[in-house]
Design a protein around this motif. Structure first.
Motif, mmCIF file in Angstrom:
data_model
loop_
_atom_site.group_PDB
_atom_site.id
_atom_site.type_symbol
_atom_site.label_atom_id
_atom_site.label_comp_id
_atom_site.label_asym_id
_atom_site.label_seq_id
_atom_site.Cartn_x
_atom_site.Cartn_y
_atom_site.Cartn_z
ATOM 1 N N LEU A 78 0.849 -1.188 0.000
ATOM 2 C CA LEU A 78 0.000 0.000 0.000
ATOM 3 C C LEU A 78 0.884 1.236 0.000
ATOM 4 O O LEU A 78 1.777 1.367 0.838
ATOM 5 C CB LEU A 78 -0.921 -0.007 1.220
ATOM 6 N N VAL A 79 0.641 2.129 -0.959
ATOM 7 C CA VAL A 79 1.376 3.386 -1.046
ATOM 8 C C VAL A 79 0.632 4.416 -0.200
ATOM 9 O O VAL A 79 -0.505 4.774 -0.505
ATOM 10 C CB VAL A 79 1.501 3.867 -2.501
ATOM 11 N N ASP A 80 1.259 4.876 0.872
ATOM 12 C CA ASP A 80 0.619 5.804 1.799
ATOM 13 C C ASP A 80 0.765 7.262 1.395
ATOM 14 O O ASP A 80 0.016 8.113 1.857
ATOM 15 C CB ASP A 80 1.213 5.644 3.204
ATOM 16 N N ASP A 81 1.736 7.567 0.553
ATOM 17 C CA ASP A 81 2.041 8.949 0.204
ATOM 18 C C ASP A 81 0.879 9.579 -0.559
ATOM 19 O O ASP A 81 0.582 9.194 -1.697
ATOM 20 C CB ASP A 81 3.312 9.000 -0.640
ATOM 21 N N LEU A 82 0.218 10.559 0.051
ATOM 22 C CA LEU A 82 -0.929 11.196 -0.592
ATOM 23 C C LEU A 82 -0.522 12.014 -1.807
ATOM 24 O O LEU A 82 -1.363 12.355 -2.640
ATOM 25 C CB LEU A 82 -1.659 12.095 0.422
ATOM 26 N N GLY A 83 0.761 12.334 -1.918
ATOM 27 C CA GLY A 83 1.232 13.082 -3.083
ATOM 28 C C GLY A 83 1.494 12.212 -4.289
ATOM 29 O O GLY A 83 1.757 12.727 -5.385
ATOM 30 N N THR A 84 1.426 10.887 -4.114
ATOM 31 C CA THR A 84 1.651 9.967 -5.231
ATOM 32 C C THR A 84 0.327 9.687 -5.932
ATOM 33 O O THR A 84 -0.610 9.199 -5.305
ATOM 34 C CB THR A 84 2.248 8.643 -4.731
ATOM 35 N N PRO A 85 0.200 10.008 -7.215
ATOM 36 C CA PRO A 85 -1.071 9.769 -7.905
ATOM 37 C C PRO A 85 -1.388 8.282 -7.990
ATOM 38 O O PRO A 85 -0.491 7.448 -8.149
ATOM 39 C CB PRO A 85 -0.840 10.359 -9.305
ATOM 40 N N GLU A 86 -2.669 7.960 -7.850
ATOM 41 C CA GLU A 86 -3.091 6.568 -7.953
ATOM 42 C C GLU A 86 -2.957 6.081 -9.386
ATOM 43 O O GLU A 86 -3.254 6.813 -10.328
ATOM 44 C CB GLU A 86 -4.541 6.417 -7.484
ATOM 45 N N ARG A 87 -2.526 4.853 -9.558
ATOM 46 C CA ARG A 87 -2.422 4.249 -10.896
ATOM 47 C C ARG A 87 -3.386 3.084 -10.964
ATOM 48 O O ARG A 87 -3.618 2.397 -9.979
ATOM 49 C CB ARG A 87 -0.995 3.736 -11.165
ATOM 50 N N PHE A 88 -3.927 2.866 -12.133
ATOM 51 C CA PHE A 88 -4.861 1.771 -12.351
ATOM 52 C C PHE A 88 -4.394 0.973 -13.565
ATOM 53 O O PHE A 88 -4.310 1.508 -14.660
ATOM 54 C CB PHE A 88 -6.276 2.288 -12.621
ATOM 55 N N PHE A 89 -4.083 -0.286 -13.378
ATOM 56 C CA PHE A 89 -3.865 -1.164 -14.525
ATOM 57 C C PHE A 89 -3.791 -2.605 -14.067
ATOM 58 O O PHE A 89 -3.591 -2.897 -12.886
ATOM 59 C CB PHE A 89 -2.626 -0.769 -15.345
ATOM 60 N N CYS A 90 -3.957 -3.482 -15.017
ATOM 61 C CA CYS A 90 -3.812 -4.919 -14.819
ATOM 62 C C CYS A 90 -2.893 -5.408 -15.922
ATOM 63 O O CYS A 90 -3.156 -5.154 -17.103
ATOM 64 C CB CYS A 90 -5.174 -5.600 -14.901
ATOM 65 N N ALA A 91 -1.802 -6.075 -15.551
ATOM 66 C CA ALA A 91 -0.816 -6.484 -16.545
ATOM 67 C C ALA A 91 -0.284 -7.877 -16.260
ATOM 68 O O ALA A 91 -0.059 -8.246 -15.103
ATOM 69 C CB ALA A 91 0.341 -5.494 -16.588
ATOM 70 N N SER A 92 -0.088 -8.641 -17.329
ATOM 71 C CA SER A 92 0.600 -9.921 -17.262
ATOM 72 C C SER A 92 1.771 -9.846 -18.233
ATOM 73 O O SER A 92 2.008 -8.808 -18.848
ATOM 74 C CB SER A 92 -0.335 -11.072 -17.653
ATOM 75 N N GLU A 93 2.491 -10.939 -18.373
ATOM 76 C CA GLU A 93 3.610 -10.939 -19.313
ATOM 77 C C GLU A 93 3.135 -10.945 -20.765
ATOM 78 O O GLU A 93 3.936 -10.772 -21.682
ATOM 79 C CB GLU A 93 4.521 -12.146 -19.049
#
Length: 261
Positions: free
Chosen positions: A183-198
Motif C-alpha cells: 500500500l502506497v501511503d504517500d498522498l502526493g503519489t497519484p493513484e495508478r490503475f492497470f492490470c498487466a501480465s507478461e
C-alpha cells in the motif's frame, strides 16, 4: 546441451556494447551507478544491469539518466533495444463495459508468470474472483497487488483477505515469493490503475460516456505489458507491506467511512 540464449541476446544491445567498449564487468557498472547515487547505495545489482542489456527488463528513467551520464551517450542510442518494440504495436481502445471486462479477464486468465494489479477501487466481483482462481490454478504465478491508500470498497478488502488465505507471502516452496501486497501511503503519489501480465495489459481511462461510468480503457500488447510489470514491481518495492490478515483488517474502507459520516 548448450543453453538457448534469451530473446535479444544474439545481437549485443547498445547498452552492452557501451559497457564492453570500456572493458567493464557488470559489477563495474553497478559501482559507477552507486558513485552517482545519494548515500552510495542505488540498489542496482549486476543481474539487473544484465537484464537491462538483454531487454528482459526496462530501465527506469532515473537509471537511464545515470547510465547516459556514465557512457556519454543519449537515451535514444543506449536504450533503442528497449524502446523499439513499443513503436511496432498500437493500443486498442476499449469503449464499453463488455469490452473492458473481457480484456481484464483475458489478461488475468492469460497470466502464467506474473500478474500485476494496481489501484484501490476494484469492486467487480467476477474480475476479483478470476484473480483468485488464477492463483489457485497456477501455484507459481507471481502476483503483485499495489493499493494507493485503503480500499474504496469492502469487496476489495475481502479479496485481499482471500488472497492471503490462498497464499502465504512468506512461503518460498516454489523458490520465490509468489504473493506481494503493498500500500502506497504517500498522498502526493497519484493513484495508478492497470492490470498487466507478461502477455498483455489493460489500463482503464476516464469514461468516454459519463462522469460515473467505468467503461473505457486501453488494451496493450506484450512489449508495453512488460514495462507495466516493471512499474508494478517498483511500486511494490516502495510500498508498505500489507501481507497479513491483521494488516488488512485495520484498513478503513473508504466508502464505508463515507456512508457513516
Amino acid at each position: 546441451m548448450p543453453r538457448r540464449p534469451p530473446r535479444g541476446e544474439g545481437e549485443a544491445s547498445p547498452l552492452r556494447l557501451a559497457r564492453l567498449a570500456r572493458n567493464w564487468t557488470l559489477e563495474n557498472v553497478v559501482e559507477e551507478i552507486d558513485l552517482r547515487t545519494a548515500g552510495g547505495q542505488s540498489g542496482v545489482t549486476p543481474s539487473m544491469v544484465s537484464g537491462w542489456e538483454l531487454n528482459q527488463h526496462a530501465t527506469s528513467m532515473g537509471h537511464r539518466k545515470t547510465l547516459c551520464e556514465i557512457y556519454g551517450q543519449p537515451p535514444e542510442v543506449l536504450f533503442a533495444h528497449q524502446d523499439q518494440g513499443l513503436m511496432r504495436s498500437a493500443p486498442k481502445l476499449l469503449a464499453s463495459v463488455p469490452e473492458l471486462r473481457r480484456a481484464l479477464l483475458a489478461t488475468v486468465q492469460g497470466a502464467r508468470d506474473c500478474l500485476v494489479v494496481m489501484g484501490s477501487r476494484s469492486r467487480d466481483l467476477a474480475y476479483l474472483k478470476a484473480i483468485e482462481e488464477a492463483l489457485e490454478q497456477r501455484p507459481t504465478l507471481v502476483h503483485y497487488r499495489v493499493l494507493f491508500g485503503p480500499p474504496f470498497h469492502q469487496v476489495l478488502a475481502d479479496h485481499l483477505v482471500r488472497l492471503l488465505e490462498l497464499r502465504d507471502p512468506a512461503d518460498r516452496s516454489h523458490g520465490l515469493k509468489t504473493l506481494n501486497i503493498g500500500l502506497v501511503d504517500d498522498l502526493g503519489t497519484p493513484e495508478r490503475f492497470f492490470c498487466a501480465s507478461e502477455r498483455s495489459a489493460v489500463v482503464p481511462i476516464p469514461s468516454l460516456t459519463s462522469l460515473e461510468a467505468f467503461d473505457s480503457g486501453i488494451s496493450l500488447g506484450r512489449a508495453e505489458a512488460s514495462r507495466l510489470l516493471d512499474h508494478g514491481r517498483q511500486a511494490y518495492a516502495a510500498a508498505r507491506r500489507i501481507e497479513t490478515p491483521e494488516a488488512v483488517g485495520v484498513l478503513e474502507v473508504v466508502r464505508k467511512r463515507e456512508a457513516t459520516s
